[in-house]
Design a protein around this motif. Structure first.
Motif, PDB file in Angstrom:
ATOM      1  N   ASN A  87       0.827  -1.205   0.000  1.00  0.00           N
ATOM      2  CA  ASN A  87       0.000   0.000   0.000  1.00  0.00           C
ATOM      3  C   ASN A  87       0.863   1.258   0.000  1.00  0.00           C
ATOM      4  O   ASN A  87       0.544   2.240  -0.684  1.00  0.00           O
ATOM      5  CB  ASN A  87      -0.967  -0.003   1.188  1.00  0.00           C
ATOM      6  N   SER A  88       1.957   1.250   0.733  1.00  0.00           N
ATOM      7  CA  SER A  88       2.882   2.385   0.747  1.00  0.00           C
ATOM      8  C   SER A  88       3.450   2.638  -0.648  1.00  0.00           C
ATOM      9  O   SER A  88       3.512   3.782  -1.110  1.00  0.00           O
ATOM     10  CB  SER A  88       4.038   2.140   1.722  1.00  0.00           C
ATOM     11  N   THR A  89       3.855   1.571  -1.318  1.00  0.00           N
ATOM     12  CA  THR A  89       4.414   1.688  -2.668  1.00  0.00           C
ATOM     13  C   THR A  89       3.393   2.272  -3.641  1.00  0.00           C
ATOM     14  O   THR A  89       3.706   3.175  -4.426  1.00  0.00           O
ATOM     15  CB  THR A  89       4.900   0.312  -3.166  1.00  0.00           C
ATOM     16  N   ILE A  90       2.173   1.786  -3.574  1.00  0.00           N
ATOM     17  CA  ILE A  90       1.114   2.288  -4.469  1.00  0.00           C
ATOM     18  C   ILE A  90       0.857   3.765  -4.215  1.00  0.00           C
ATOM     19  O   ILE A  90       0.761   4.560  -5.159  1.00  0.00           O
ATOM     20  CB  ILE A  90      -0.174   1.452  -4.303  1.00  0.00           C
ATOM     21  N   LEU A  91       0.755   4.151  -2.953  1.00  0.00           N
ATOM     22  CA  LEU A  91       0.513   5.566  -2.646  1.00  0.00           C
ATOM     23  C   LEU A  91       1.692   6.438  -3.070  1.00  0.00           C
ATOM     24  O   LEU A  91       1.484   7.556  -3.569  1.00  0.00           O
ATOM     25  CB  LEU A  91       0.211   5.740  -1.157  1.00  0.00           C
ATOM     26  N   MET A  92       2.913   5.964  -2.931  1.00  0.00           N
ATOM     27  CA  MET A  92       4.080   6.727  -3.387  1.00  0.00           C
ATOM     28  C   MET A  92       4.048   6.917  -4.907  1.00  0.00           C
ATOM     29  O   MET A  92       4.447   7.970  -5.417  1.00  0.00           O
ATOM     30  CB  MET A  92       5.373   6.045  -2.950  1.00  0.00           C
ATOM     31  N   GLY A 151       1.838  13.156  -9.153  1.00  0.00           N
ATOM     32  CA  GLY A 151       1.256  14.458  -8.861  1.00  0.00           C
ATOM     33  C   GLY A 151      -0.075  14.437  -8.136  1.00  0.00           C
ATOM     34  O   GLY A 151      -0.728  15.469  -8.004  1.00  0.00           O
ATOM     35  N   LYS A 152      -0.501  13.297  -7.633  1.00  0.00           N
ATOM     36  CA  LYS A 152      -1.764  13.209  -6.894  1.00  0.00           C
ATOM     37  C   LYS A 152      -1.600  13.788  -5.498  1.00  0.00           C
ATOM     38  O   LYS A 152      -0.599  13.542  -4.830  1.00  0.00           O
ATOM     39  CB  LYS A 152      -2.248  11.759  -6.795  1.00  0.00           C
ATOM     40  N   ASP A 153      -2.587  14.555  -5.065  1.00  0.00           N
ATOM     41  CA  ASP A 153      -2.587  15.155  -3.737  1.00  0.00           C
ATOM     42  C   ASP A 153      -3.323  14.211  -2.779  1.00  0.00           C
ATOM     43  O   ASP A 153      -4.530  14.016  -2.903  1.00  0.00           O
ATOM     44  CB  ASP A 153      -3.280  16.514  -3.781  1.00  0.00           C
ATOM     45  N   PRO A 175      -6.217   8.954   2.511  1.00  0.00           N
ATOM     46  CA  PRO A 175      -5.477   7.850   1.896  1.00  0.00           C
ATOM     47  C   PRO A 175      -4.059   7.715   2.445  1.00  0.00           C
ATOM     48  O   PRO A 175      -3.114   8.300   1.926  1.00  0.00           O
ATOM     49  CB  PRO A 175      -5.472   8.210   0.411  1.00  0.00           C
ATOM     50  N   SER A 176      -3.928   6.958   3.515  1.00  0.00           N
ATOM     51  CA  SER A 176      -2.612   6.637   4.071  1.00  0.00           C
ATOM     52  C   SER A 176      -2.443   5.124   4.055  1.00  0.00           C
ATOM     53  O   SER A 176      -3.432   4.378   4.120  1.00  0.00           O
ATOM     54  CB  SER A 176      -2.479   7.168   5.499  1.00  0.00           C
ATOM     55  N   ALA A 177      -1.217   4.684   3.969  1.00  0.00           N
ATOM     56  CA  ALA A 177      -0.956   3.244   3.910  1.00  0.00           C
ATOM     57  C   ALA A 177      -1.496   2.536   5.151  1.00  0.00           C
ATOM     58  O   ALA A 177      -2.087   1.456   5.051  1.00  0.00           O
ATOM     59  CB  ALA A 177       0.534   2.982   3.748  1.00  0.00           C
ATOM     60  N   GLY A 178      -1.331   3.145   6.310  1.00  0.00           N
ATOM     61  CA  GLY A 178      -1.820   2.534   7.541  1.00  0.00           C
ATOM     62  C   GLY A 178      -3.331   2.416   7.572  1.00  0.00           C
ATOM     63  O   GLY A 178      -3.872   1.360   7.920  1.00  0.00           O
ATOM     64  N   ALA A 179      -4.026   3.485   7.194  1.00  0.00           N
ATOM     65  CA  ALA A 179      -5.497   3.471   7.226  1.00  0.00           C
ATOM     66  C   ALA A 179      -6.058   2.490   6.199  1.00  0.00           C
ATOM     67  O   ALA A 179      -7.023   1.775   6.476  1.00  0.00           O
ATOM     68  CB  ALA A 179      -6.032   4.876   6.972  1.00  0.00           C
TER      69      ALA A 179
END
Length: 83
Positions: free
Chosen positions: A7-12, A18-20, A73-77
């Motif tokens: 999930n961290s990799t996807i969000l990065m 450029g996604k906020d 949208p955080s990896a932990g949540a």
């Protein structure tokens, strides 16, 4: 790699494009089930989510449950919600 790591990799990757990710938004979690009864059992237990059940586009005739939740949208949540 752990689910949290994935999930961290996807969000990065989203941030790199450029996604906020600093505000809450509707996040969809998709789950496939072999039959309608299984999909409905899962949907009945998914508290705190908006649920949509429908037949998937898979040639195997599976059923798709989309569980949606407004969240930051955080990896932990996201990982916690998937669990």
């Amino acid at each position: 790699m752990s689910l949290l790591g994935e999930n961290s990799t996807i969000l990065m990757q989203f941030v790199a494009k450029g996604k906020d990710l600093s505000y809450v938004r509707l996040i969809d979690f998709s789950h496939l089930f072999p039959d309608f009864a299984s999909a409905n059992r899962f949907a009945a237990e998914a508290e705190g989510f908006k649920i949509a059940v429908g037949q998937s586009h898979s040639p195997k005739g599976t059923w798709d449950v989309t569980a949606s939740k407004v969240m930051l949208p955080s990896a932990g949540a996201i990982t916690e919600s998937e669990a």
